[in-house]
Design a protein around this motif. Structure first.
Motif, PDB file in Angstrom:
ATOM      1  N   ASP A  29      35.324 -37.361 -22.505  1.00  0.00           N
ATOM      2  CA  ASP A  29      35.615 -38.793 -22.618  1.00  0.00           C
ATOM      3  C   ASP A  29      34.350 -39.595 -22.900  1.00  0.00           C
ATOM      4  OD1 ASP A  29      38.209 -38.140 -22.168  1.00  0.00           O
ATOM      5  OD2 ASP A  29      38.256 -38.766 -20.083  1.00  0.00           O
ATOM      6  N   GLY A  30      33.427 -39.639 -21.973  1.00  0.00           N
ATOM      7  CA  GLY A  30      32.076 -40.112 -22.225  1.00  0.00           C
ATOM      8  C   GLY A  30      31.838 -41.559 -22.598  1.00  0.00           C
ATOM      9  N   ALA A  31      32.864 -42.390 -22.652  1.00  0.00           N
ATOM     10  CA  ALA A  31      32.696 -43.774 -23.100  1.00  0.00           C
ATOM     11  C   ALA A  31      32.376 -44.688 -21.916  1.00  0.00           C
ATOM     12  CB  ALA A  31      33.975 -44.236 -23.796  1.00  0.00           C
ATOM     13  N   PRO A  32      31.989 -45.952 -22.182  1.00  0.00           N
ATOM     14  CA  PRO A  32      31.724 -46.900 -21.090  1.00  0.00           C
ATOM     15  C   PRO A  32      33.018 -47.405 -20.464  1.00  0.00           C
ATOM     16  CG  PRO A  32      31.462 -48.001 -23.185  1.00  0.00           C
ATOM     17  CD  PRO A  32      31.699 -46.550 -23.493  1.00  0.00           C
ATOM     18  N   TYR A  33      32.858 -48.066 -19.339  1.00  0.00           N
ATOM     19  CA  TYR A  33      33.993 -48.670 -18.640  1.00  0.00           C
ATOM     20  C   TYR A  33      33.997 -50.180 -18.881  1.00  0.00           C
ATOM     21  CZ  TYR A  33      36.067 -51.229 -14.709  1.00  0.00           C
ATOM     22  OH  TYR A  33      36.764 -52.132 -13.949  1.00  0.00           O
ATOM     23  N   GLY A  34      35.157 -50.701 -19.332  1.00  0.00           N
ATOM     24  CA  GLY A  34      35.360 -52.143 -19.416  1.00  0.00           C
ATOM     25  C   GLY A  34      34.520 -52.866 -20.435  1.00  0.00           C
ATOM     26  N   ARG A  35      34.021 -52.150 -21.466  1.00  0.00           N
ATOM     27  CA  ARG A  35      33.092 -52.797 -22.378  1.00  0.00           C
ATOM     28  C   ARG A  35      33.392 -52.566 -23.857  1.00  0.00           C
ATOM     29  NH1 ARG A  35      30.758 -52.281 -17.626  1.00  0.00           N
ATOM     30  NH2 ARG A  35      28.913 -53.507 -17.030  1.00  0.00           N
ATOM     31  N   SER A  36      34.352 -51.729 -24.175  1.00  0.00           N
ATOM     32  CA  SER A  36      34.596 -51.418 -25.587  1.00  0.00           C
ATOM     33  C   SER A  36      36.090 -51.293 -25.839  1.00  0.00           C
ATOM     34  CB  SER A  36      33.872 -50.113 -25.968  1.00  0.00           C
ATOM     35  OG  SER A  36      32.488 -50.232 -25.743  1.00  0.00           O
ATOM     36  N   PHE A  37      36.458 -51.227 -27.135  1.00  0.00           N
ATOM     37  CA  PHE A  37      37.870 -51.291 -27.504  1.00  0.00           C
ATOM     38  C   PHE A  37      38.222 -50.191 -28.503  1.00  0.00           C
ATOM     39  CE2 PHE A  37      36.522 -55.481 -26.159  1.00  0.00           C
ATOM     40  CZ  PHE A  37      37.500 -55.829 -25.250  1.00  0.00           C
ATOM     41  N   LEU A 218      25.289 -58.872  -4.356  1.00  0.00           N
ATOM     42  CA  LEU A 218      23.923 -58.406  -4.136  1.00  0.00           C
ATOM     43  C   LEU A 218      23.186 -58.262  -5.457  1.00  0.00           C
ATOM     44  CD1 LEU A 218      22.134 -57.506  -1.720  1.00  0.00           C
ATOM     45  CD2 LEU A 218      22.835 -55.162  -2.205  1.00  0.00           C
ATOM     46  N   LEU A 219      23.915 -57.873  -6.509  1.00  0.00           N
ATOM     47  CA  LEU A 219      23.334 -57.699  -7.836  1.00  0.00           C
ATOM     48  C   LEU A 219      23.974 -58.656  -8.833  1.00  0.00           C
ATOM     49  CD1 LEU A 219      23.215 -53.794  -8.213  1.00  0.00           C
ATOM     50  CD2 LEU A 219      21.379 -55.317  -7.485  1.00  0.00           C
ATOM     51  N   HIS A 220      23.185 -59.090  -9.797  1.00  0.00           N
ATOM     52  CA  HIS A 220      23.685 -59.899 -10.911  1.00  0.00           C
ATOM     53  C   HIS A 220      23.331 -59.187 -12.207  1.00  0.00           C
ATOM     54  CE1 HIS A 220      23.197 -62.719  -7.564  1.00  0.00           C
ATOM     55  NE2 HIS A 220      24.117 -63.474  -8.136  1.00  0.00           N
ATOM     56  N   GLY A 221      24.242 -59.227 -13.177  1.00  0.00           N
ATOM     57  CA  GLY A 221      23.951 -58.555 -14.433  1.00  0.00           C
ATOM     58  C   GLY A 221      25.183 -58.429 -15.303  1.00  0.00           C
ATOM     59  N   GLY A 222      25.117 -57.513 -16.254  1.00  0.00           N
ATOM     60  CA  GLY A 222      26.196 -57.350 -17.211  1.00  0.00           C
ATOM     61  C   GLY A 222      27.450 -56.754 -16.606  1.00  0.00           C
ATOM     62  N   THR A 223      28.596 -57.240 -17.090  1.00  0.00           N
ATOM     63  CA  THR A 223      29.884 -56.735 -16.610  1.00  0.00           C
ATOM     64  C   THR A 223      30.832 -56.369 -17.753  1.00  0.00           C
ATOM     65  OG1 THR A 223      30.796 -58.980 -16.502  1.00  0.00           O
ATOM     66  CG2 THR A 223      29.742 -58.116 -14.503  1.00  0.00           C
ATOM     67  N   GLU A 235      35.762 -63.740 -11.458  1.00  0.00           N
ATOM     68  CA  GLU A 235      36.914 -62.901 -11.167  1.00  0.00           C
ATOM     69  C   GLU A 235      36.472 -61.575 -10.543  1.00  0.00           C
ATOM     70  OE1 GLU A 235      36.204 -64.020 -14.234  1.00  0.00           O
ATOM     71  OE2 GLU A 235      37.562 -65.748 -14.323  1.00  0.00           O
ATOM     72  N   TYR A 236      37.257 -61.114  -9.555  1.00  0.00           N
ATOM     73  CA  TYR A 236      37.046 -59.788  -8.978  1.00  0.00           C
ATOM     74  C   TYR A 236      37.832 -58.766  -9.796  1.00  0.00           C
ATOM     75  CZ  TYR A 236      34.853 -61.543  -4.695  1.00  0.00           C
ATOM     76  OH  TYR A 236      33.988 -62.099  -3.787  1.00  0.00           O
ATOM     77  N   PRO A 237      37.345 -57.550  -9.944  1.00  0.00           N
ATOM     78  CA  PRO A 237      36.165 -56.972  -9.292  1.00  0.00           C
ATOM     79  C   PRO A 237      34.849 -57.218 -10.010  1.00  0.00           C
ATOM     80  CG  PRO A 237      37.278 -55.282 -10.542  1.00  0.00           C
ATOM     81  CD  PRO A 237      38.114 -56.515 -10.683  1.00  0.00           C
ATOM     82  N   ASP A 238      34.899 -57.815 -11.229  1.00  0.00           N
ATOM     83  CA  ASP A 238      33.675 -57.968 -12.020  1.00  0.00           C
ATOM     84  C   ASP A 238      32.578 -58.708 -11.265  1.00  0.00           C
ATOM     85  OD1 ASP A 238      35.272 -56.789 -13.867  1.00  0.00           O
ATOM     86  OD2 ASP A 238      34.980 -58.275 -15.444  1.00  0.00           O
ATOM     87  N   PHE A 239      32.959 -59.678 -10.443  1.00  0.00           N
ATOM     88  CA  PHE A 239      31.993 -60.500  -9.711  1.00  0.00           C
ATOM     89  C   PHE A 239      31.040 -59.643  -8.879  1.00  0.00           C
ATOM     90  CE2 PHE A 239      31.169 -63.481  -6.008  1.00  0.00           C
ATOM     91  CZ  PHE A 239      30.311 -64.313  -6.710  1.00  0.00           C
TER      92      PHE A 239
END
Length: 372
Positions: A29-37, A218-223, A235-239
């Motif tokens: 599978d190897g792809a990212p989560y929640g970032r591509s289509f 605790l962390l801020h960054g890309g989602t 929005e949770y869980p991305d927050f």
């Protein structure tokens, strides 16, 4: 024969499907989560969300989106404590807490003046519900199952006593071993880890936070969401999930949840083991006074041999693999009067048979009676 009794640190073996799932992510599978289509990305995201839903169901969490993935339980505890509004600067804890709680609290004591006090407890560390008094307390923190003597705390009854005071439950040892019901118990914050009783890979865990509380992450960054904004999505869980998660680990945890093994021993075999061990005059056993409050984890000390010497004999002669020392829980050992040497800890898994338990008993008995 299964001679590995260090499952309180990390479980072994895992269901065979766990490594296959990890390999599937890495090799197929190897792809990212929640970032591509594209198809692989959709597959990955669906498996991550399947794992989230399974965990939520496992712990009776009514709103899975409030369950966010973390690297471990320690990360979840820090996420709560370092962003909590301590109005009264007072926290109540059990006397059996792990350093994953104690060290953040010590940090907050030095930084912000947050103080902690111990809840009243019985000799074995079980919280004494009848003696609890909560006065101007910000938060109650409880290790659901002790990683030293296996005592299981009465979370539901405790929450009834403390009322609206929020409770943070550390389920690192208990999740996967005993029932957890976030919804009916009224748990406000729950942290868990995937690599112990859930039988998943290391580097996996989760934090549940009630929608009554909106802590800063605790962390801020890309989602992968709201990328047009330099602020975190609300929005949770991305927050609470900045950065790429341990997708391979989550694949493995998902497989562990779907392929839980039938235990090779029953409860009576474990209880019989404790009973037989308690009859050995040369050792002290550290467990719950009430067997109904006992998880399948306990400690022992020889009355003459040091824990390290005794554990080495068990390994060198009989191959028993276990854990020696303070188990990252110095306050628990101080309360149980096992400091400074600590104890030898034994933690079972579903993969131990009745014969394994018999062998463990005979090995301990033999070493106990073999000189000083």
């Amino acid at each position: 024969m299964n001679l590995y009794f260090d499952n309180g640190a990390t479980s072994f073996p895992k269901p065979p499907e766990v490594s296959k799932a990890v390999a599937r992510y890495l090799d197929v599978d190897g792809a990212p989560y929640g970032r591509s289509f594209y198809e692989k990305a959709f597959t990955v995201s669906s498996i991550v969300e399947e794992c989230r839903d399974q965990l939520a169901s496992f712990c009776s969490i009514p709103n899975p989106e409030r369950l966010t993935f973390t690297p471990n339980a320690t990360f979840g505890i820090n996420s709560v404590l370092k962003n909590f509004n301590f109005k009264h600067k007072k926290v109540l804890i059990s006397p059996l807490e792990h350093n994953s709680v104690m060290r953040p609290l010590e940090y907050l004591r030095k930084r912000d003046g947050v103080q902690f006090e111990y809840l009243p407890a019985k000799k074995d560390g079980l919280i004494d519900i009848d003696r609890i008094k909560v006065d101007k307390c910000d938060l109650v923190i409880i290790s659901h199952m002790s990683n030293v003597n296996g005592v299981i705390q009465p979370i539901k009854e405790l929450k009834k006593i403390i009322g609206e005071t929020p409770i943070l439950v550390d389920a690192a040892q208990s999740c996967g071993h005993v029932t957890i019901d976030v919804n009916s118990w009224g748990i406000d914050f729950l942290v868990l880890t995937g690599h112990k009783s859930l039988l998943g890979p290391t580097g996996t865990g989760a934090l549940y936070s009630s929608d009554k509380y909106n802590l800063e992450p605790l962390l801020h960054g890309g989602t992968g969401s709201n990328s047009e904004s330099i602020s975190m999505p609300q929005e949770y869980p991305d927050f609470f999930e900045a950065g790429t998660p341990n997708i391979a680990g989550i694949y493995g945890l998902n497989a562990a949840l779907k392929n839980r093994p039938e235990p090779l021993h029953d409860r009576s075999s474990f209880c019989n083991l404790l009973k037989k061990l308690s009859s050995i005059d040369s050792i002290e056993i550290y467990s719950a006074d009430d067997i109904a409050r006992q998880g399948e984890l306990f400690s022992i000390k020889h009355k003459e041999k040091s824990p390290s010497t005794f554990a080495f004999e068990l390994y060198n002669i009989y191959g028993i693999q276990t854990r020696v020392g303070l188990h990252c829980a110095p306050v628990a050992h101080k309360y149980l009067k096992t400091s400074p040497e600590g104890t030898i800890r034994f933690a079972l898994s579903p993969y131990h048979s009745g014969n394994d338990l018999d062998y463990l008993y005979s090995s301990i008995k033999s070493c106990s009676n073999n000189g000083k």
